[in-house]
Structures are given as structure tokens and as C-alpha cells.
Design an enzyme around this catalytic site. Sequence first.
Site, PDB file in Angstrom:
ATOM      1  N   ASP A 269       0.816  -1.205   0.000  1.00  0.00           N
ATOM      2  CA  ASP A 269       0.000   0.000   0.000  1.00  0.00           C
ATOM      3  C   ASP A 269       0.856   1.264   0.000  1.00  0.00           C
ATOM      4  OD1 ASP A 269      -2.340  -1.416  -0.076  1.00  0.00           O
ATOM      5  OD2 ASP A 269      -2.715  -1.329   2.078  1.00  0.00           O
TER       6      ASP A 269
ATOM      7  N   GLU B 290      -5.769   9.519   4.220  1.00  0.00           N
ATOM      8  CA  GLU B 290      -6.126  10.390   5.333  1.00  0.00           C
ATOM      9  C   GLU B 290      -5.173  11.566   5.460  1.00  0.00           C
ATOM     10  OE1 GLU B 290      -2.947   8.125   6.269  1.00  0.00           O
ATOM     11  OE2 GLU B 290      -4.841   7.018   6.445  1.00  0.00           O
TER      12      GLU B 290
ATOM     13  N   ARG C 239       3.434  16.242  25.873  1.00  0.00           N
ATOM     14  CA  ARG C 239       2.176  16.872  26.284  1.00  0.00           C
ATOM     15  C   ARG C 239       1.096  16.560  25.257  1.00  0.00           C
ATOM     16  NH1 ARG C 239       3.354  21.429  29.412  1.00  0.00           N
ATOM     17  NH2 ARG C 239       1.118  21.488  29.869  1.00  0.00           N
TER      18      ARG C 239
ATOM     19  N   THR D 289     -10.033   2.035   6.319  1.00  0.00           N
ATOM     20  CA  THR D 289      -9.454   0.758   6.743  1.00  0.00           C
ATOM     21  C   THR D 289      -7.968   0.887   7.066  1.00  0.00           C
ATOM     22  OG1 THR D 289      -9.159   0.183   4.403  1.00  0.00           O
ATOM     23  CG2 THR D 289     -11.107  -0.680   5.523  1.00  0.00           C
TER      24      THR D 289
ATOM     25  N   HIS E 252      -5.321   4.174   8.891  1.00  0.00           N
ATOM     26  CA  HIS E 252      -5.039   4.804  10.182  1.00  0.00           C
ATOM     27  C   HIS E 252      -6.318   4.995  10.995  1.00  0.00           C
ATOM     28  CE1 HIS E 252      -2.432   8.104  12.316  1.00  0.00           C
ATOM     29  NE2 HIS E 252      -2.934   7.233  13.157  1.00  0.00           N
TER      30      HIS E 252
ATOM     31  N   ALA F  87      -6.777   9.249  20.976  1.00  0.00           N
ATOM     32  CA  ALA F  87      -6.548   9.316  22.431  1.00  0.00           C
ATOM     33  C   ALA F  87      -7.026  10.641  23.011  1.00  0.00           C
ATOM     34  CB  ALA F  87      -5.070   9.081  22.751  1.00  0.00           C
TER      35      ALA F  87
END
Length: 318
Positions: free
Chosen positions: A70, A146, A156, A186, A188, A210
Site C-alpha cells: 500500500d 487520510e 504533552r 481501513t 489509520h 486518544a
Amino acid sequence: MTRRVLIVTHGGRPEAVAAMSEAVEELERAGFEVALHDDDLAESFGDQMSAARLSEGVAESEVVMVLGGDGTILRAAELTHGSRVPLLGVNLGHVGFLAESERENLHDAVRRVAARDYVVEERCVVDVVVERPGESEPVTGWALNEATVEKASRERVMEVGIGVDGRPLSSFGCDGVVVSTATGSTAHAFSAGGPVMWPDVDAVLLVPLAAHALFARPLVIGPGSSYTVKILDRSPVPGVLACDGRRTIELPVGSRVHVRRGAVPLRFARLAHAPFTDRLVSKFNLPVIGWREAAADGARRPARARGEAATDHHEKEA
């Protein structure tokens, strides 16, 4: 009229060089003129490939054949972006989700290209506009999979504000934000917990990385809408934008990244007519038979075996 194919591969991998030699031989035998491309043209952000297309002859090629995984296909996409030349991927990598054929089917892929026995599928890209403080002109780019805004320092969290269609929606601290096409859902975005979108879904996905927030869920907007990701003034760290994990740009605090569906799609040559569901099952080795069904079947097999053994025993006694 001479038919032409451009081959893009990973020159540092022996298996890729071997596949390239075989492909060149097969294509020339089929009457094609073959050009090779082995330079990484992703040194700068954005689409600055016009001169390279002319020198490489991409516009004159019937197909760009990619021998690799890919990552190599994403590199080849930088050549064909903005043109109408389709990509045909032959997988030499691990998953090869964007590839159309496997290494063992290289001969058949060449035969199908020679016979023009393929269909062209269009995949949407995202267009990216970056506004940075103190700069009068924005920086533009694009991505097939993406556009990811990540924190530039690991110590941080980065503070971001998310907007849709110019209206503020939410703000939070996070490691980053992935803005993905259906094709990139499909990749990241998938790893970050986003949904899988079928390739014909005309939408753009956003997945926080996160995030330290109660409301930081994946979002999906339609083709006429756009996202804005701002590095807030209170953010203790700046960010970095990566398009397809290849083309990057620094994002000082106060930068704004605008992402929307691109106007010009990328084109892929497709040999198989299998539905996307089958590709998901194959590439991810999904358990179509669940563990409960497998366990029940495993329990039935010994019972059947005992029954057959008992029948054999009775027949012998008779």
C-alpha cells in the site's frame, strides 16, 4: 499507436526487482512500451508533480502498474493525482488493501491489461488547506487515505478545536485527529477505532486519537461539508500535518487545517468484480464462522463419530 505502461516499484526490495523484471518482459511481449519510475517524489507537501508527470510520461500511459504494498501505491498516487490514468496494484506487501492482484497472478494481470479487460473505479480524495499564523497564503495538499493532525512533541497533549462547515463543534486535548476518506477508513482511522466505510460512501470521516474528553466520537460528514481542525492558542505543543503518512507540514499553535472531499478523484484499474465485503474478509482474515458456531460444530463431530462407531460395531456383531 504505441501502448504505454509506467511501472512503479520499491527498488530496494529484491522481490520487487524480480517482479519488475518479469512484468517488463511480459508487457513488452504483449506489445507495450514500458517506462520505469523508481524515485521517491514525496519530498515536499502538496501536489507539485506536473513537471514529473511530463518527464515520466504518466499522461501518455495507459495504466500505471504498481508492484509493492500500500505504501508504494500511495507513492504512485502522487504521480497520477490530477490525471485520468488509472493505477493497477500488484501486491508484494503484507495486507495490500489497495492492490488489485497478488504476485502469483502477475501474468494474468498483464494479460488483462493487454486485452483492456478491466474496469476503472474512482476513489474520492480529500483536499487540504492549511492556514498558519503570520502567513498570508495558505498551503494546499491532498490525500487518498487520510490527513492526520498529530502533536509535534510526545510529552504533552495537543489542544484542538473541531469545527464543521465553519461552525465550532468541540474542543479537547488529544494526541491527534485523523480525517479520512472511505478508502482510508481501513487504514489509520481503522486503527484508531473508526468505522469501516464502503468505498462508494461519499463521505469524510474524522477520528480523534486518544482524546481526553467525554464527547470525542468519530464523525462522518457528507460530500458538501468540511472539517476544520485548529491548534488552539492554549495548546502547550504545536502540531504536524501528514497526508497519507508521506507529505508533512509543521503546524504552529494557532494553525487551522481545513479538509473536505476533493474535486478530482483518483482512478484504479479493477480486475475482479468481488464485492468489498469479500475483500474485507480476505485481507483481514475475518472469522466468517464465529467461535460459538465452531465450538458447536466441534461438539457435534465427536458425537457423530461415536454414532458411526456404534453403527459399525453393531454391523460387525450382526
